[in-house]
Design a protein around this motif. Sequence first.
Motif, PDB file in Angstrom:
ATOM      1  N   ARG A   1       0.604   5.176   8.994  1.00 10.61           N
ATOM      2  CA  ARG A   1       1.993   4.949   8.572  1.00 10.61           C
ATOM      3  C   ARG A   1       2.111   4.980   7.053  1.00 10.61           C
ATOM      4  NH1 ARG A   1       1.765   0.790  12.716  1.00 10.61           N
ATOM      5  NH2 ARG A   1       1.670  -0.831  11.097  1.00 10.61           N
ATOM      6  N   VAL A   2       1.110   4.418   6.378  1.00 11.70           N
ATOM      7  CA  VAL A   2       1.120   4.433   4.918  1.00 11.70           C
ATOM      8  C   VAL A   2       1.069   5.860   4.383  1.00 11.70           C
ATOM      9  CG1 VAL A   2      -0.218   3.787   2.863  1.00 11.70           C
ATOM     10  CG2 VAL A   2       0.118   2.123   4.698  1.00 11.70           C
ATOM     11  N   LEU A   3       0.230   6.687   4.982  1.00 12.56           N
ATOM     12  CA  LEU A   3       0.103   8.078   4.535  1.00 12.56           C
ATOM     13  C   LEU A   3       1.400   8.847   4.751  1.00 12.56           C
ATOM     14  CD1 LEU A   3      -3.502   8.933   5.814  1.00 12.56           C
ATOM     15  CD2 LEU A   3      -2.757   8.666   3.456  1.00 12.56           C
ATOM     16  N   LYS A   4       2.097   8.560   5.845  1.00 14.30           N
ATOM     17  CA  LYS A   4       3.394   9.213   6.076  1.00 14.30           C
ATOM     18  C   LYS A   4       4.400   8.816   5.003  1.00 14.30           C
ATOM     19  CE  LYS A   4       2.938   9.698  11.115  1.00 14.30           C
ATOM     20  NZ  LYS A   4       3.444   9.246  12.441  1.00 14.30           N
ATOM     21  N   ALA A   5       4.401   7.526   4.629  1.00 15.20           N
ATOM     22  CA  ALA A   5       5.294   7.067   3.555  1.00 15.20           C
ATOM     23  C   ALA A   5       4.919   7.725   2.232  1.00 15.20           C
ATOM     24  CB  ALA A   5       5.233   5.547   3.441  1.00 15.20           C
ATOM     25  N   HIS A   6       3.616   7.876   1.965  1.00 12.28           N
ATOM     26  CA  HIS A   6       3.172   8.566   0.750  1.00 12.28           C
ATOM     27  C   HIS A   6       3.695   9.994   0.712  1.00 12.28           C
ATOM     28  CE1 HIS A   6      -0.545   5.787  -0.082  1.00 12.28           C
ATOM     29  NE2 HIS A   6       0.616   5.172  -0.204  1.00 12.28           N
ATOM     30  N   ASN A   7       3.576  10.683   1.846  1.00 16.27           N
ATOM     31  CA  ASN A   7       4.021  12.084   1.900  1.00 16.27           C
ATOM     32  C   ASN A   7       5.512  12.197   1.621  1.00 16.27           C
ATOM     33  OD1 ASN A   7       1.435  12.972   2.518  1.00 16.27           O
ATOM     34  ND2 ASN A   7       1.755  12.828   4.730  1.00 16.27           N
ATOM     35  N   ILE A   8       6.293  11.256   2.148  1.00 14.14           N
ATOM     36  CA  ILE A   8       7.740  11.267   1.909  1.00 14.14           C
ATOM     37  C   ILE A   8       8.029  11.088   0.425  1.00 14.14           C
ATOM     38  CG2 ILE A   8       9.878   9.973   2.306  1.00 14.14           C
ATOM     39  CD1 ILE A   8       8.809   9.333   5.128  1.00 14.14           C
TER      40      ILE A   8
ATOM     41  N   LYS B   1      12.973  -0.748  -5.754  1.00 10.44           N
ATOM     42  CA  LYS B   1      11.773   0.049  -5.470  1.00 10.44           C
ATOM     43  C   LYS B   1      11.139  -0.372  -4.148  1.00 10.44           C
ATOM     44  CE  LYS B   1      10.513   0.701 -10.358  1.00 10.44           C
ATOM     45  NZ  LYS B   1       9.468   0.388 -11.373  1.00 10.44           N
ATOM     46  N   VAL B   2      11.028  -1.676  -3.931  1.00 11.49           N
ATOM     47  CA  VAL B   2      10.447  -2.172  -2.689  1.00 11.49           C
ATOM     48  C   VAL B   2      11.320  -1.776  -1.503  1.00 11.49           C
ATOM     49  CG1 VAL B   2       9.807  -4.251  -1.401  1.00 11.49           C
ATOM     50  CG2 VAL B   2       9.250  -4.070  -3.830  1.00 11.49           C
ATOM     51  N   ALA B   3      12.640  -1.871  -1.663  1.00 14.16           N
ATOM     52  CA  ALA B   3      13.555  -1.473  -0.587  1.00 14.16           C
ATOM     53  C   ALA B   3      13.404   0.008  -0.271  1.00 14.16           C
ATOM     54  CB  ALA B   3      14.995  -1.786  -0.991  1.00 14.16           C
ATOM     55  N   ARG B   4      13.216   0.824  -1.296  1.00 19.05           N
ATOM     56  CA  ARG B   4      13.006   2.264  -1.088  1.00 19.05           C
ATOM     57  C   ARG B   4      11.722   2.511  -0.289  1.00 19.05           C
ATOM     58  NH1 ARG B   4      15.674   6.558  -0.124  1.00 19.05           N
ATOM     59  NH2 ARG B   4      14.255   6.344   1.637  1.00 19.05           N
ATOM     60  N   THR B   5      10.666   1.732  -0.569  1.00 20.02           N
ATOM     61  CA  THR B   5       9.406   1.870   0.175  1.00 20.02           C
ATOM     62  C   THR B   5       9.594   1.454   1.630  1.00 20.02           C
ATOM     63  OG1 THR B   5       8.103   1.462  -1.825  1.00 20.02           O
ATOM     64  CG2 THR B   5       7.005   1.132   0.284  1.00 20.02           C
ATOM     65  N   ILE B   6      10.308   0.360   1.857  1.00 21.49           N
ATOM     66  CA  ILE B   6      10.554  -0.091   3.233  1.00 21.49           C
ATOM     67  C   ILE B   6      11.338   0.976   4.002  1.00 21.49           C
ATOM     68  CG2 ILE B   6      11.724  -1.842   4.629  1.00 21.49           C
ATOM     69  CD1 ILE B   6      11.174  -3.816   2.295  1.00 21.49           C
ATOM     70  N   ALA B   7      12.307   1.598   3.341  1.00 21.36           N
ATOM     71  CA  ALA B   7      13.063   2.676   3.979  1.00 21.36           C
ATOM     72  C   ALA B   7      12.157   3.862   4.300  1.00 21.36           C
ATOM     73  CB  ALA B   7      14.211   3.115   3.069  1.00 21.36           C
TER      74      ALA B   7
ATOM     75  N   ALA C   1       0.820  -1.212   0.000  1.00 21.57           N
ATOM     76  CA  ALA C   1       0.000   0.000   0.000  1.00 21.57           C
ATOM     77  C   ALA C   1       0.854   1.261   0.000  1.00 21.57           C
ATOM     78  CB  ALA C   1      -0.926  -0.004   1.214  1.00 21.57           C
ATOM     79  N   SER C   2       2.017   1.194   0.638  1.00 20.69           N
ATOM     80  CA  SER C   2       2.866   2.389   0.760  1.00 20.69           C
ATOM     81  C   SER C   2       3.548   2.747  -0.550  1.00 20.69           C
ATOM     82  CB  SER C   2       3.927   2.165   1.843  1.00 20.69           C
ATOM     83  OG  SER C   2       3.324   1.937   3.097  1.00 20.69           O
ATOM     84  N   GLY C   3       3.924   1.736  -1.340  1.00 18.31           N
ATOM     85  CA  GLY C   3       4.687   2.028  -2.551  1.00 18.31           C
ATOM     86  C   GLY C   3       3.975   1.771  -3.854  1.00 18.31           C
TER      87      GLY C   3
ATOM     88  N   LYS D   1       5.684  11.118  -6.931  1.00 27.12           N
ATOM     89  CA  LYS D   1       4.945   9.930  -7.353  1.00 27.12           C
ATOM     90  C   LYS D   1       5.304   8.759  -6.446  1.00 27.12           C
ATOM     91  CE  LYS D   1       8.470   9.218 -10.944  1.00 27.12           C
ATOM     92  NZ  LYS D   1       8.696   9.099 -12.398  1.00 27.12           N
ATOM     93  N   PHE D   2       4.544   7.648  -6.602  1.00 27.89           N
ATOM     94  CA  PHE D   2       4.826   6.452  -5.820  1.00 27.89           C
ATOM     95  C   PHE D   2       6.144   5.827  -6.277  1.00 27.89           C
ATOM     96  CE2 PHE D   2       0.059   6.193  -5.308  1.00 27.89           C
ATOM     97  CZ  PHE D   2       0.078   6.416  -3.941  1.00 27.89           C
ATOM     98  N   ASN D   3       6.758   5.091  -5.361  1.00 28.17           N
ATOM     99  CA  ASN D   3       8.029   4.437  -5.687  1.00 28.17           C
ATOM    100  C   ASN D   3       7.891   3.460  -6.848  1.00 28.17           C
ATOM    101  OD1 ASN D   3       9.532   5.745  -3.698  1.00 28.17           O
ATOM    102  ND2 ASN D   3       9.023   4.219  -2.136  1.00 28.17           N
ATOM    103  N   ASP D   4       6.720   2.826  -6.975  1.00 26.56           N
ATOM    104  CA  ASP D   4       6.536   1.852  -8.047  1.00 26.56           C
ATOM    105  C   ASP D   4       6.618   2.490  -9.432  1.00 26.56           C
ATOM    106  OD1 ASP D   4       5.814  -0.927  -8.795  1.00 26.56           O
ATOM    107  OD2 ASP D   4       4.060   0.045  -9.669  1.00 26.56           O
ATOM    108  N   LYS D   5       6.445   3.806  -9.519  1.00 26.59           N
ATOM    109  CA  LYS D   5       6.475   4.506 -10.806  1.00 26.59           C
ATOM    110  C   LYS D   5       7.855   5.086 -11.130  1.00 26.59           C
ATOM    111  CE  LYS D   5       2.182   3.613 -11.375  1.00 26.59           C
ATOM    112  NZ  LYS D   5       1.810   2.522 -12.298  1.00 26.59           N
ATOM    113  N   LEU D   6       8.835   4.819 -10.298  1.00 24.35           N
ATOM    114  CA  LEU D   6      10.184   5.332 -10.560  1.00 24.35           C
ATOM    115  C   LEU D   6      10.781   4.677 -11.804  1.00 24.35           C
ATOM    116  CD1 LEU D   6      11.699   5.368  -6.944  1.00 24.35           C
ATOM    117  CD2 LEU D   6      11.042   7.355  -8.310  1.00 24.35           C
ATOM    118  N   THR D   7      11.474   5.463 -12.597  1.00 24.36           N
ATOM    119  CA  THR D   7      12.178   4.927 -13.764  1.00 24.36           C
ATOM    120  C   THR D   7      13.525   4.369 -13.316  1.00 24.36           C
ATOM    121  OG1 THR D   7      13.273   7.028 -14.247  1.00 24.36           O
ATOM    122  CG2 THR D   7      11.072   6.674 -15.201  1.00 24.36           C
ATOM    123  N   PRO D   8      14.146   3.521 -14.136  1.00 31.42           N
ATOM    124  CA  PRO D   8      15.471   2.987 -13.758  1.00 31.42           C
ATOM    125  C   PRO D   8      16.489   4.083 -13.455  1.00 31.42           C
ATOM    126  CG  PRO D   8      14.582   1.701 -15.558  1.00 31.42           C
ATOM    127  CD  PRO D   8      13.625   2.841 -15.337  1.00 31.42           C
TER     128      PRO D   8
END
Length: 501
Positions: free
Chosen positions: A415-422, A472-478, A210-212, A429-436
């Motif tokens: 907690r999810v909303l705080k991660a979204h704000n970061i 990307k997932v690691a960035r979301t966990i961070a 949900a966060s990423g 944008k969400f981490n899942d939409k990051l380009t390489p």
Amino acid sequence: MSQLSQVFTRASTGLDAPLVTIEVHISSGLPGFSIVGLPEGAVRESKERVRSALINSQFKFPKGRITVSLAPANLPKSGGRYDLPIAIGLLLASGQIKEKINLDGFELYGELGLNGSLRAIEGLLPAIIASSQDAHNIILPTQESAQYTLVNQAKIYPCEHLLQVCDFLQGTSNVNQLVRKLTNKQTIYNNDFSQVKGQHHAKRALEVVASGGHNLLLVGTPGSGKTMLAERLPSIMSPLSDDKALERASIYSVANKRLDLTQLKVRPFRSPHHSSSAVALVGGGSIPKPGEISLAHEGVLFLDELPEFPRSVLEVLRQPLENGVIHLSRAAQQTTFPANFQLIGAMNPCPCGYYGDGTSKCHCTEDQIDRYKNKISGPLLDRIDMVLTVPPLPKEALLEQTNSSAESSEVIRERVLKAHNIQFKRQGKFNDKLTPDEIEKSIPLNKDDKQLLSEAIDKFHLSARAYHRILKVARTIADLDNSETVNIQHLSEAIGYRRES
């Protein structure tokens, strides 16, 4: 002597609503009624509905040669939305009504009953949005008019009958205008994570999802709670913004799906049956309509019993998962629908479902298990960020009647909303939409990080896409840990989610 009138309405092409000018011309000659401008069946039948509606409303059906032009001529027209403007055009051209209101600032919509009553039509919300942007007034059926007031500044005049429209245009009666902005009522969730016993590891994974904005595959024995967990994912996701909620309502309007306005800002959750066709998933038809992936836009598409879906059906998801849109091309028209969804799949570990549950129930051979798993193609699995094994619920947790230690969805959502704000503060944008390129710049790796990733690439035979998805997932966990940098613990957890069971 010829007579001419002009009325405005809008067509429906996907989520677009191009303006249509309806011109009605009555000339001398043999009686006839023709509609031109690429009308499909329902539009061609409009002349019979209009004829009966006029007669039963105590008007005279004009004599002479009647030509109705729907411009632009190269735009396909479908549905019953053109009945009301055609009828008003006929009455104006024949001089049976004389408008006291400038019709150039009005758009008319509605299907006519044979008695002159107005009936609701599908796909009208995009037209209301376009009309309000052009500052036009709108006359439409009273039925289901509440959803149209979601559009800010829309000037809507709901009517129940052709006679009411005529009286309003002639200034002999008044119609109350509907003007209301999108309300900001508290969003109510029907499902909550506090209802789920145990499964702390799965809840953590769904929090990351949900966060990423990541995709997830749940693997577990029957009854382990895969569906229950997936159904509660929207309850920890951020509510839709006003614009996104309106976009969701527009998709449902075009698809002719009823939408509970009290759940408007709750992210959608769609769970099609595994017998669904490819067209049902991505949309289509001679007149393209949205499919399940568009109805799940900005929400969750849950595919339970994933290997039971035909492989050809699953393969159509690959491109929308990458692009967030679906382009449908037909001989008559091309349509684009939004399809920015999160894919959550669920499957058993083997055909019988009980492999690895610690009992002797499973008698599947290795060959049967491999064939079962191979129903899901490698390219599709490559687009799934996380794979999680959901173990059976221990009997101690099952017999426990109080679940006071379980976190509620509201607590997790904070907690999810705080991660979204970061994420939006850092990259918009969400981490899942990051380009390489953005991933490489935002996640610097030290020697130990590279060694860990190198071992993971060799062990799990990761592609370049899978490697970037781990980052990307690691960035979301961070982000959930409120850490500016991605460290080896975050990478280790992300790799753990990538491991296939």
